[in-house]
Design a protein around this motif. Structure first.
Motif, PDB file in Angstrom:
ATOM      1  N   ARG A 176      97.032 -47.533  28.419  1.00 29.98           N
ATOM      2  CA  ARG A 176      98.395 -48.054  28.202  1.00 29.98           C
ATOM      3  C   ARG A 176      99.126 -48.195  29.545  1.00 29.98           C
ATOM      4  O   ARG A 176      99.766 -49.209  29.820  1.00 29.98           O
ATOM      5  CB  ARG A 176      99.163 -47.138  27.264  1.00 29.98           C
ATOM      6  CG  ARG A 176     100.582 -47.616  26.972  1.00 29.98           C
ATOM      7  CD  ARG A 176     101.242 -46.763  25.893  1.00 29.98           C
ATOM      8  NE  ARG A 176     102.650 -47.079  25.737  1.00 29.98           N
ATOM      9  CZ  ARG A 176     103.127 -48.105  25.028  1.00 29.98           C
ATOM     10  NH1 ARG A 176     102.283 -48.904  24.402  1.00 29.98           N
ATOM     11  NH2 ARG A 176     104.428 -48.325  24.951  1.00 29.98           N
ATOM     12  N   SER A 179      97.491 -51.056  31.653  1.00 28.80           N
ATOM     13  CA  SER A 179      97.754 -52.369  31.068  1.00 28.80           C
ATOM     14  C   SER A 179      99.186 -52.823  31.336  1.00 28.80           C
ATOM     15  O   SER A 179      99.439 -53.978  31.700  1.00 28.80           O
ATOM     16  CB  SER A 179      97.484 -52.341  29.563  1.00 28.80           C
ATOM     17  OG  SER A 179      96.125 -52.088  29.301  1.00 28.80           O
ATOM     18  N   THR A 188      95.865 -53.811  23.157  1.00 27.97           N
ATOM     19  CA  THR A 188      95.702 -53.949  21.710  1.00 27.97           C
ATOM     20  C   THR A 188      95.067 -52.680  21.159  1.00 27.97           C
ATOM     21  O   THR A 188      94.391 -51.932  21.896  1.00 27.97           O
ATOM     22  CB  THR A 188      94.810 -55.146  21.372  1.00 27.97           C
ATOM     23  OG1 THR A 188      93.494 -54.901  21.897  1.00 27.97           O
ATOM     24  CG2 THR A 188      95.378 -56.426  21.966  1.00 27.97           C
ATOM     25  N   GLU A 190      92.501 -52.429  19.306  1.00 25.67           N
ATOM     26  CA  GLU A 190      91.051 -52.545  19.384  1.00 25.67           C
ATOM     27  C   GLU A 190      90.542 -52.237  20.794  1.00 25.67           C
ATOM     28  O   GLU A 190      89.557 -51.515  20.958  1.00 25.67           O
ATOM     29  CB  GLU A 190      90.626 -53.954  18.966  1.00 25.67           C
ATOM     30  CG  GLU A 190      90.885 -54.280  17.505  1.00 25.67           C
ATOM     31  CD  GLU A 190      92.351 -54.476  17.164  1.00 25.67           C
ATOM     32  OE1 GLU A 190      92.728 -54.242  15.993  1.00 25.67           O
ATOM     33  OE2 GLU A 190      93.127 -54.840  18.086  1.00 25.67           O
ATOM     34  N   ARG A 191      91.237 -52.769  21.816  1.00 27.62           N
ATOM     35  CA  ARG A 191      90.804 -52.492  23.196  1.00 27.62           C
ATOM     36  C   ARG A 191      91.031 -51.032  23.539  1.00 27.62           C
ATOM     37  O   ARG A 191      90.251 -50.432  24.293  1.00 27.62           O
ATOM     38  CB  ARG A 191      91.574 -53.397  24.175  1.00 27.62           C
ATOM     39  CG  ARG A 191      91.102 -53.255  25.633  1.00 27.62           C
ATOM     40  CD  ARG A 191      89.665 -53.732  25.788  1.00 27.62           C
ATOM     41  NE  ARG A 191      89.170 -53.608  27.161  1.00 27.62           N
ATOM     42  CZ  ARG A 191      88.474 -52.558  27.610  1.00 27.62           C
ATOM     43  NH1 ARG A 191      88.202 -51.540  26.790  1.00 27.62           N
ATOM     44  NH2 ARG A 191      88.032 -52.539  28.855  1.00 27.62           N
ATOM     45  N   THR A 192      92.087 -50.438  22.982  1.00 29.75           N
ATOM     46  CA  THR A 192      92.356 -49.020  23.228  1.00 29.75           C
ATOM     47  C   THR A 192      91.228 -48.159  22.660  1.00 29.75           C
ATOM     48  O   THR A 192      90.727 -47.239  23.327  1.00 29.75           O
ATOM     49  CB  THR A 192      93.695 -48.621  22.593  1.00 29.75           C
ATOM     50  OG1 THR A 192      94.743 -49.424  23.158  1.00 29.75           O
ATOM     51  CG2 THR A 192      94.006 -47.156  22.854  1.00 29.75           C
ATOM     52  N   SER A 754     105.786 -56.678  24.135  1.00 32.21           N
ATOM     53  CA  SER A 754     104.885 -55.808  23.367  1.00 32.21           C
ATOM     54  C   SER A 754     105.208 -55.845  21.881  1.00 32.21           C
ATOM     55  O   SER A 754     104.310 -55.724  21.038  1.00 32.21           O
ATOM     56  CB  SER A 754     104.973 -54.371  23.904  1.00 32.21           C
ATOM     57  OG  SER A 754     104.458 -54.302  25.224  1.00 32.21           O
ATOM     58  N   GLN A 757     103.590 -58.984  20.697  1.00 32.83           N
ATOM     59  CA  GLN A 757     102.135 -58.825  20.625  1.00 32.83           C
ATOM     60  C   GLN A 757     101.752 -58.015  19.392  1.00 32.83           C
ATOM     61  O   GLN A 757     100.779 -58.336  18.697  1.00 32.83           O
ATOM     62  CB  GLN A 757     101.619 -58.134  21.883  1.00 32.83           C
ATOM     63  CG  GLN A 757     100.117 -57.897  21.857  1.00 32.83           C
ATOM     64  CD  GLN A 757      99.584 -57.423  23.189  1.00 32.83           C
ATOM     65  OE1 GLN A 757      99.142 -58.211  24.008  1.00 32.83           O
ATOM     66  NE2 GLN A 757      99.631 -56.122  23.416  1.00 32.83           N
ATOM     67  N   ALA A 758     102.528 -56.963  19.100  1.00 30.12           N
ATOM     68  CA  ALA A 758     102.225 -56.126  17.939  1.00 30.12           C
ATOM     69  C   ALA A 758     102.353 -56.907  16.637  1.00 30.12           C
ATOM     70  O   ALA A 758     101.564 -56.719  15.705  1.00 30.12           O
ATOM     71  CB  ALA A 758     103.152 -54.909  17.925  1.00 30.12           C
ATOM     72  N   GLY A 760     101.752 -59.951  16.305  1.00 32.22           N
ATOM     73  CA  GLY A 760     100.764 -61.020  16.316  1.00 32.22           C
ATOM     74  C   GLY A 760     101.357 -62.387  16.556  1.00 32.22           C
ATOM     75  O   GLY A 760     100.682 -63.411  16.360  1.00 32.22           O
ATOM     76  N   LEU A 873      99.391 -50.689  15.681  1.00 28.66           N
ATOM     77  CA  LEU A 873      99.877 -51.908  16.329  1.00 28.66           C
ATOM     78  C   LEU A 873     100.944 -51.626  17.378  1.00 28.66           C
ATOM     79  O   LEU A 873     101.001 -52.292  18.420  1.00 28.66           O
ATOM     80  CB  LEU A 873     100.431 -52.875  15.272  1.00 28.66           C
ATOM     81  CG  LEU A 873      99.409 -53.489  14.328  1.00 28.66           C
ATOM     82  CD1 LEU A 873     100.105 -54.241  13.202  1.00 28.66           C
ATOM     83  CD2 LEU A 873      98.465 -54.435  15.082  1.00 28.66           C
ATOM     84  N   CYS A 876      99.316 -47.770  19.422  1.00 30.05           N
ATOM     85  CA  CYS A 876      97.881 -47.702  19.733  1.00 30.05           C
ATOM     86  C   CYS A 876      97.271 -46.338  19.396  1.00 30.05           C
ATOM     87  O   CYS A 876      96.404 -45.835  20.116  1.00 30.05           O
ATOM     88  CB  CYS A 876      97.634 -48.038  21.209  1.00 30.05           C
ATOM     89  SG  CYS A 876      97.980 -49.762  21.592  1.00 30.05           S
TER      90      CYS A 876
END
Length: 913
Positions: A176, A179, A188, A190-192, A754, A757-758, A760, A873, A876
């Protein structure tokens, strides 16, 4: 006669020379001049006390002058000697001695004659009063070190304070943190999860290091890296898209410079090239880079008015904005302090200030068509469209038709080719205003035959002539309100006309004219802009009988004619191509205009009404400021030479300042905590040797900004936990020594981006025009926020219209800068308005709804699954059992949307771990 004249000149020369010798020999400094100084001056300007930094007890100090920056004595030139001004009480505010204590006239005359004779002071003719530079920032950097990595420098300082590094942060905090610092976006979920697995404690050290290094390379390669770091640079130079004055006009297409900065960081453009292009990109193939020079606020000409002193003052103010931008961002010094007097802290004199301004004398605030490469998409599209336009124009001419083209900011009137010596335009209206007119040749380069150097003579109707706005304004190349006017006075039935006489026969086929083309070139989003104030007119030429005969009428051209459908269709096609060219082709952008440099003078007390000695382009003298160019060099060469001086490895400031700035944006505070003030009034470095080592690494890496970022974020210092401990807090509460990673709230942009992004809904498009959140306003009205939460605004906040003096109603509360002042370091405040905005603003309410919809869509109808997805979301991570139970209760009794708004309001979301 010639012999007698030569004898006369020789005798006169001998007499003048002998009189000067007599004048000098008549004055005994010790007995005649010094007693006057001792009685009237030395009490306040002697060895023990120096008011205004001025000493008069030594000749060297006289020659140097005091804080004013003006030499008290200039041998043989009393008219240039500031001492003569003040003892004569030329300016009552600077009169010395003041009031009734004025020195007697005969004593002033004696001092004047002493200076005229060379200011001879026995025993002190070789006296020099030059202070040594001993401030660390202006000295050459250290090049030999005992340490060879960041962590060793820091550990040495920590050991001296009796503390040590904290443990490494957990994997979720690291991803975090990295990034957000590198891209301005939270990772994201998933990447976390992927990184946490790769960085797990059961992995060996090599695998963990590899996972972290791969993460850093991924973030450095992200196109969002350039967006994040461009924002930092734009803060420093206070870039915005309005001018910030009373009218606060929009700067047309200023975003082109913003996109240049984003590209530069993404491409890892070497910092020395970055500097050169921003100062002289117009001659280096990067015209869009010169937006740097005009990033600061300014007052437009229409607001300044036509009073000469106001015009000169406004020009001086604009030049000061340029120097402030260069000084703060690239040099790390407060140049503006030397505008009225010598810098009170740093080795920058008033002469240095105006010598620097001479290097930028060709810069003017305004728009131009930027220099673009031949393969630029806009250039290619323009070529294609102009080919269509030429074909359509040729078809019009082949039919003998005339027509009018609307280019928004100006009109072009086209007609079959006329070969003429004279031409006249007779206007239909009784009040006419034009800011500029061009009559274009039919062939070749469509040369403007009204260009002043070609010798055309322009006259107007004497009975409608307005003396304050003469015909000379029609072809001076200046757009705006200072043009030509023709006015039919009461009782006068004649209308204005213009007559053009050419020194030789010309063949012309079009006229270009406007009432305020500055609006089209400079601004946008104004009610009533780009309106012509000349109406319709007839174009006349002389017939064989010497009588004026109209051959074209714009009224007829504009009139829709049903009997010539082909002409009307062709006219429409022409206008459609023009519309496409305005949008898709090269566009004027607020990137600076370039004018012919004028002579530059030191302005006493900063006033354009008090010019003193002439100066030439140079950097500060005490910093080796000779640019090695001819004093009469053109403006672009001056700017290039100044850029070369800036990026010289011998320059003690430039690389240090940027290395420190990069450190600041990573750790939240620079090694020098005042990133744009390395002077004596700034804060001293916490780790001076580390800063010099970093500077050397920066230069050796070919000024690579990504290399600097990579090296710092790979350090153990960056990877530390931010958890406090008693020993560290006791020794270094603010963590300046970096015994832990300093926690801090993220910026307004990070919060907003952010959230998008959360949900979408973040549009990841890089570059292009800013999204609009404001109204279309009248010239002197204020901008109003109309919509800053609709779907058209769901791009990164970097691309939001950046208006000076305007609150965006949501994120200004999070210390988003106004852009009126340099923001090398954003303040961090905590106010109730922040929580209110993150709970109740239209943007957050809207995004919380979309977040809840996403959670339901991805996790089905189960409330617990929806709650868990909201945590993932936004934060993370998954909630703890207690958090899950409390959140389910909120979702059931209130709503899942309210839970999302609550999570957005947490410190965990708004702070860097």
């Amino acid at each position: 006669m010639i012999r007698q004249w030569l004898i006369f000149q020789f005798v006169a020369m001998v007499l003048v020379t002998s009189s000067e010798i007599t004048l000098a020999s008549e004055i005994d400094f010790e007995n005649d001049v010094y007693p006057i100084l001792e009685d009237n001056c030395l009490f306040c300007h002697g060895e023990d006390e120096q008011e205004s930094g001025l000493r008069l007890d030594r000749r060297g100090y006289m020659l140097r002058g005091g804080d004013s920056g003006l030499a008290a004595v200039v041998p043989e030139h009393p008219e240039k000697s500031y001492l003569i001004d003040v003892i004569n009480h030329v300016d009552e505010e600077m009169a010395m001695p003041p009031d009734e204590d004025k020195i007697a006239d005969e004593d002033i005359d004696l001092i004047t004659r002493w200076i005229q004779a060379g200011a001879v002071w026995p025993g002190q003719m070789d006296d020099i009063a030059e202070e040594e530079i001993d401030h660390w920032a202006f000295l050459p950097r250290q090049t030999e070190f005992d340490q060879d990595c960041i962590d060793d420098f820091l550990r040495e300082k920590l050991a001296g304070a009796g503390v040590s590094f904290s443990d490494t942060a957990d994997a979720r905090s690291l991803i975090r943190r990295a990034s957000i610092v590198l891209t301005g976006l939270a990772p994201t979920p998933e990447r976390t999860t992927q990184f946490i697995e790769a960085f797990a404690e059961d992995r060996d050290a090599e695998e963990r290091n590899a996972a972290y290094e791969n993460l850093i390379e991924e973030l450095l390669a992200s196109p969002h890296f350039g967006e994040r770091w461009a924002q930092h640079w734009l803060d420093v130079i206070r870039w915005a898209e309005t001018n910030g004055s009373e009218s606060n006009l929009y700067r047309k297409n200023a975003w082109m410079y913003r996109d240049y900065v984003v590209r530069s960081f993404n491409e890892d453009k070497p910092y020395d090239e970055f500097i050169r292009e921003q100062l002289a990109g117009d001659v280096l193939g990067h015209g869009d880079a010169t937006g740097f020079l005009v990033a600061g606020p300014h007052v437009p000409a229409a607001t300044v008015g036509q009073e000469p002193t106001a015009i000169r003052q406004a020009r001086a103010d604009r030049m000061d904005e340029v120097l402030q931008t260069v000084g703060a961002s690239m040099m790390g010094v407060t140049i503006g302090c030397a505008r009225c007097h010598n810098h009170k802290f740093d080795p920058i004199s008033i002469q240095d200030y105006y010598s620097m301004s001479a290097a930028f004398q060709d810069v003017e605030f305004g728009s131009r068509f930027p220099e673009l490469a031949d393969d630029h998409p806009r250039v290619l599209r323009s070529t294609q469209l102009r080919s269509h336009l030429d074909d359509q124009r040729q078809e019009m001419r082949s039919n003998g038709w005339a027509w009018v083209e609307d280019w928004t900011g100006y009109e072009e009137v086209h007609f079959p080719t006329q070969t003429i010596d004279e031409m006249r335009i007779v206007f239909n209206g009784r009040w006419v205003m034009l800011d500029e007119m061009e009559i274009l040749e039919a062939d070749g380069e469509h040369r403007n035959v009204l260009a002043p150097e070609l010798g055309a003579v322009i006259t107007d109707n004497p009975s409608t002539h307005v003396a304050s706005q003469p015909t000379s304004n029609l072809n001076n190349g200046v757009f705006g309100t200072k043009g030509w006017r023709g006015v039919s006075k009461k009782g006068n039935k004649e209308t204005p006309w213009l007559q053009f006489e050419f020194p030789k026969t010309v063949s012309v086929s079009s006229i270009r004219l406007s009432s305020n083309r500055e609006d089209f070139l400079e601004t946008d989003y104004l009610e009533g802009m780009n309106k012509s104030k000349y109406g319709d007119f007839n174009i006349e030429i002389l017939d064989d009988d010497g009588q004026w005969r109209p051959f074209a009428s714009t009224a007829a051209m504009r009139k829709k004619s049903t009997d010539i459908e082909q002409r009307q269709a062709l006219q429409q096609k022409i206008q459609e191509v023009i519309g496409a060219l305005i949008v898709e082709g090269p566009q004027p952008a607020f990137l600076a205009q370039f004018v012919e440099p004028v002579e530059t003078f030191v302005l006493a007390r900063g006033s354009p009404e008090s010019p003193r000695d002439r100066v030439h382009a140079a950097a500060p003298n005490r910093l080796g400021g000779d640019l090695g160019i001819d004093p009469e060099s053109p403006g672009a060469l001056r700017r290039q030479a100044f850029a070369d001086w800036l990026v010289s490895p011998e320059n003690p400031l430039t690389a240090r300042v940027m290395a420190n700035r990069i450190w600041h944006h990573i750790f939240g505070s620079g090694i020098v905590p005042t990133p744009s003030d390395f002077g004596l009034a700034g804060a001293p470095p916490t780790h001076p040797e580390l800063l010099d080592w970093l500077t050397g690494q920066f230069i050796e890496s070919n000024w690579s900004m990504k290399s600097m970022v990579r090296m710092i974020v790979l350090s153990d210092a960056f990877k530390q936990s931010n958890a406090p401990n008693e020993a560290g807090l006791a020794k270094d509460a603010t963590a300046q020594l970096l015994w832990r990673f300093p926690p801090r709230r993220v910026e307004a942009e990070v919060i907003r981006d952010s959230v998008l992004q959360a949900s979408g809904r973040l549009d990841p498009t890089i570059g292009g025009p800013s999204y609009r959140i404001h109204n279309v306003k009248k010239r002197y009205a204020q901008w109003e926020v109309v919509d800053n939460h609709g779907d058209e605004t769901w791009r990164r906040m970097l691309y939001q219209e950046r208006m000076r003096r305007v609150d965006d109603r949501i994120f200004t509360a999070f210390d988003f800068p106004d852009c009126g002042q340099i923001r090398a370091k954003r303040p961090v405040s905590t106010t109730p308005l922040q929580a209110l905005n993150l709970m109740n603003s239209d943007f957050v309410v809207n995004q919380a709804t979309l977040l809840a919809e996403r959670a339901r869509s991805e996790r089905g109808d189960a409330i617990d699954a929806q709650v868990i997805r909201c945590f993932e979301l936004l934060l993370c991570r998954q909630p703890s059992q207690d958090e899950l139970e409390a959140s389910i209760e909120v979702a059931k009794t209130q709503s899942l949307e309210l839970l999302c708004r609550t999570l957005i309001n947490t410190n965990e979301f708004a702070f860097l771990p």
